[in-house]
Design a protein around this motif. Structure first.
Motif, PDB file in Angstrom:
ATOM      1  N   GLN A  19       0.835  -1.188   0.000  1.00  0.00           N
ATOM      2  CA  GLN A  19       0.000   0.000   0.000  1.00  0.00           C
ATOM      3  C   GLN A  19       0.876   1.247   0.000  1.00  0.00           C
ATOM      4  O   GLN A  19       1.990   1.237   0.514  1.00  0.00           O
ATOM      5  CB  GLN A  19      -0.905   0.023   1.233  1.00  0.00           C
ATOM      6  N   PHE A  20       0.351   2.308  -0.548  1.00  0.00           N
ATOM      7  CA  PHE A  20       1.103   3.561  -0.614  1.00  0.00           C
ATOM      8  C   PHE A  20       0.915   4.333   0.690  1.00  0.00           C
ATOM      9  O   PHE A  20       0.199   5.322   0.750  1.00  0.00           O
ATOM     10  CB  PHE A  20       0.691   4.367  -1.853  1.00  0.00           C
ATOM     11  N   ARG A  21       1.588   3.824   1.724  1.00  0.00           N
ATOM     12  CA  ARG A  21       1.576   4.434   3.047  1.00  0.00           C
ATOM     13  C   ARG A  21       2.983   4.948   3.339  1.00  0.00           C
ATOM     14  O   ARG A  21       3.959   4.413   2.817  1.00  0.00           O
ATOM     15  CB  ARG A  21       1.162   3.405   4.107  1.00  0.00           C
ATOM     16  N   PRO A  22       3.114   5.941   4.204  1.00  0.00           N
ATOM     17  CA  PRO A  22       4.443   6.527   4.441  1.00  0.00           C
ATOM     18  C   PRO A  22       5.469   5.534   4.962  1.00  0.00           C
ATOM     19  O   PRO A  22       6.646   5.585   4.574  1.00  0.00           O
ATOM     20  CB  PRO A  22       4.184   7.640   5.460  1.00  0.00           C
ATOM     21  N   GLU A  23       5.064   4.608   5.814  1.00  0.00           N
ATOM     22  CA  GLU A  23       6.023   3.676   6.406  1.00  0.00           C
ATOM     23  C   GLU A  23       6.604   2.684   5.405  1.00  0.00           C
ATOM     24  O   GLU A  23       7.617   2.038   5.665  1.00  0.00           O
ATOM     25  CB  GLU A  23       5.403   2.928   7.600  1.00  0.00           C
ATOM     26  N   LYS A  24       6.017   2.550   4.241  1.00  0.00           N
ATOM     27  CA  LYS A  24       6.549   1.647   3.212  1.00  0.00           C
ATOM     28  C   LYS A  24       7.795   2.222   2.541  1.00  0.00           C
ATOM     29  O   LYS A  24       8.533   1.500   1.882  1.00  0.00           O
ATOM     30  CB  LYS A  24       5.490   1.328   2.152  1.00  0.00           C
ATOM     31  N   ASP A  25       8.014   3.524   2.693  1.00  0.00           N
ATOM     32  CA  ASP A  25       9.221   4.206   2.215  1.00  0.00           C
ATOM     33  C   ASP A  25       9.480   4.017   0.724  1.00  0.00           C
ATOM     34  O   ASP A  25      10.588   3.671   0.300  1.00  0.00           O
ATOM     35  CB  ASP A  25      10.445   3.785   3.041  1.00  0.00           C
ATOM     36  N   HIS A  26       8.449   4.277  -0.074  1.00  0.00           N
ATOM     37  CA  HIS A  26       8.604   4.196  -1.523  1.00  0.00           C
ATOM     38  C   HIS A  26       9.607   5.234  -2.046  1.00  0.00           C
ATOM     39  O   HIS A  26      10.243   5.010  -3.079  1.00  0.00           O
ATOM     40  CB  HIS A  26       7.248   4.390  -2.208  1.00  0.00           C
ATOM     41  N   ALA A  27       9.752   6.350  -1.329  1.00  0.00           N
ATOM     42  CA  ALA A  27      10.723   7.363  -1.755  1.00  0.00           C
ATOM     43  C   ALA A  27      12.126   6.780  -1.758  1.00  0.00           C
ATOM     44  O   ALA A  27      12.924   7.043  -2.675  1.00  0.00           O
ATOM     45  CB  ALA A  27      10.647   8.594  -0.849  1.00  0.00           C
ATOM     46  N   LEU A  28      12.465   5.979  -0.762  1.00  0.00           N
ATOM     47  CA  LEU A  28      13.774   5.322  -0.720  1.00  0.00           C
ATOM     48  C   LEU A  28      13.952   4.403  -1.925  1.00  0.00           C
ATOM     49  O   LEU A  28      15.044   4.326  -2.498  1.00  0.00           O
ATOM     50  CB  LEU A  28      13.926   4.535   0.580  1.00  0.00           C
ATOM     51  N   GLN A  29      12.890   3.742  -2.335  1.00  0.00           N
ATOM     52  CA  GLN A  29      12.972   2.871  -3.509  1.00  0.00           C
ATOM     53  C   GLN A  29      13.294   3.678  -4.759  1.00  0.00           C
ATOM     54  O   GLN A  29      14.143   3.281  -5.565  1.00  0.00           O
ATOM     55  CB  GLN A  29      11.660   2.103  -3.683  1.00  0.00           C
ATOM     56  N   LEU A  30      12.633   4.812  -4.914  1.00  0.00           N
ATOM     57  CA  LEU A  30      12.894   5.662  -6.082  1.00  0.00           C
ATOM     58  C   LEU A  30      14.317   6.213  -6.055  1.00  0.00           C
ATOM     59  O   LEU A  30      15.005   6.224  -7.085  1.00  0.00           O
ATOM     60  CB  LEU A  30      11.885   6.811  -6.131  1.00  0.00           C
ATOM     61  N   GLN A  31      14.765   6.659  -4.883  1.00  0.00           N
ATOM     62  CA  GLN A  31      16.120   7.193  -4.771  1.00  0.00           C
ATOM     63  C   GLN A  31      17.163   6.119  -5.050  1.00  0.00           C
ATOM     64  O   GLN A  31      18.155   6.364  -5.755  1.00  0.00           O
ATOM     65  CB  GLN A  31      16.319   7.799  -3.376  1.00  0.00           C
ATOM     66  N   SER A  32      16.944   4.934  -4.527  1.00  0.00           N
ATOM     67  CA  SER A  32      17.877   3.825  -4.766  1.00  0.00           C
ATOM     68  C   SER A  32      17.888   3.432  -6.238  1.00  0.00           C
ATOM     69  O   SER A  32      18.946   3.144  -6.812  1.00  0.00           O
ATOM     70  CB  SER A  32      17.498   2.617  -3.908  1.00  0.00           C
ATOM     71  N   PHE A  33      16.712   3.411  -6.847  1.00  0.00           N
ATOM     72  CA  PHE A  33      16.614   3.066  -8.262  1.00  0.00           C
ATOM     73  C   PHE A  33      17.355   4.093  -9.118  1.00  0.00           C
ATOM     74  O   PHE A  33      18.070   3.725 -10.062  1.00  0.00           O
ATOM     75  CB  PHE A  33      15.144   2.965  -8.668  1.00  0.00           C
ATOM     76  N   ALA A  34      17.214   5.360  -8.780  1.00  0.00           N
ATOM     77  CA  ALA A  34      17.919   6.409  -9.528  1.00  0.00           C
ATOM     78  C   ALA A  34      19.428   6.197  -9.436  1.00  0.00           C
ATOM     79  O   ALA A  34      20.146   6.341 -10.438  1.00  0.00           O
ATOM     80  CB  ALA A  34      17.532   7.786  -8.999  1.00  0.00           C
ATOM     81  N   LYS A  35      19.919   5.838  -8.265  1.00  0.00           N
ATOM     82  CA  LYS A  35      21.357   5.570  -8.104  1.00  0.00           C
ATOM     83  C   LYS A  35      21.775   4.353  -8.916  1.00  0.00           C
ATOM     84  O   LYS A  35      22.852   4.332  -9.519  1.00  0.00           O
ATOM     85  CB  LYS A  35      21.697   5.387  -6.632  1.00  0.00           C
ATOM     86  N   LEU A  36      20.940   3.316  -8.926  1.00  0.00           N
ATOM     87  CA  LEU A  36      21.234   2.123  -9.715  1.00  0.00           C
ATOM     88  C   LEU A  36      21.399   2.474 -11.186  1.00  0.00           C
ATOM     89  O   LEU A  36      22.319   2.005 -11.854  1.00  0.00           O
ATOM     90  CB  LEU A  36      20.119   1.090  -9.550  1.00  0.00           C
TER      91      LEU A  36
END
Length: 150
Positions: A19-36
């Motif tokens: 679910q798109f809830r704050p604790e799932k930390d989707h922002a970290l996923q996007l930031q990590s993906f950008a670095k990848l």
């Protein structure tokens, strides 16, 4: 999830389920993906065409606003063309992504259990999860966790 791990050719796709809830930390996923995508002069994007798919539900306006913010973040990071948001879809759609993806990612810290982690593993995905909570204590067993059982 029966037979998901052996039915089709895997794509260069990383999926996230939750679910798109704050604790799932989707922002970290996007930031990590950008670095990848930046690694080795962008070879992951240029040669392999890796994409990230965030799959989940929105419970209401707050969650939808969060998705809008995540889409803005993807644009700011320059990965908007390599990220797909799949919202509020029925289970057969999720199963299709599980069948096609190669990697699953789960970034919630201290998740109670993590059924999405189990679904990704059961589908045969290489699964990367936060080393805490349920994924650490209930799902993942490392070789050194097995004491001499003989």
């Amino acid at each position: 999830l029966k037979d998901l791990s052996s039915t089709t050719e895997r794509e260069n796709m990383i999926i996230s389920i939750g679910q798109f809830r704050p604790e799932k930390d989707h922002a970290l996923q996007l930031q990590s993906f950008a670095k990848l995508l930046e690694l080795n002069d962008g070879v992951m994007k240029k040669v392999f065409g890796v994409k990230l798919v965030l799959i989940g539900s929105c419970r209401g306006e707050d969650d939808q606003e969060r998705v809008d913010q995540l889409q803005t973040l993807a644009r700011e990071l320059g990965v908007q063309d390599d990220v797909e948001f799949v919202l509020n879809q029925p289970y057969p759609v999720l199963k299709d992504y599980l069948r096609r993806a190669s990697v699953g990612i789960h970034t919630m810290w201290n998740e109670h259990f993590g059924i999405g982690v189990v679904e990704m593993m059961a589908a045969g995905l290489v699964t990367v999860a936060h080393d805490s909570g349920g994924p650490k204590s209930d799902i993942i067993l490392r070789p050194w966790d097995f004491k001499d059982v003989s």
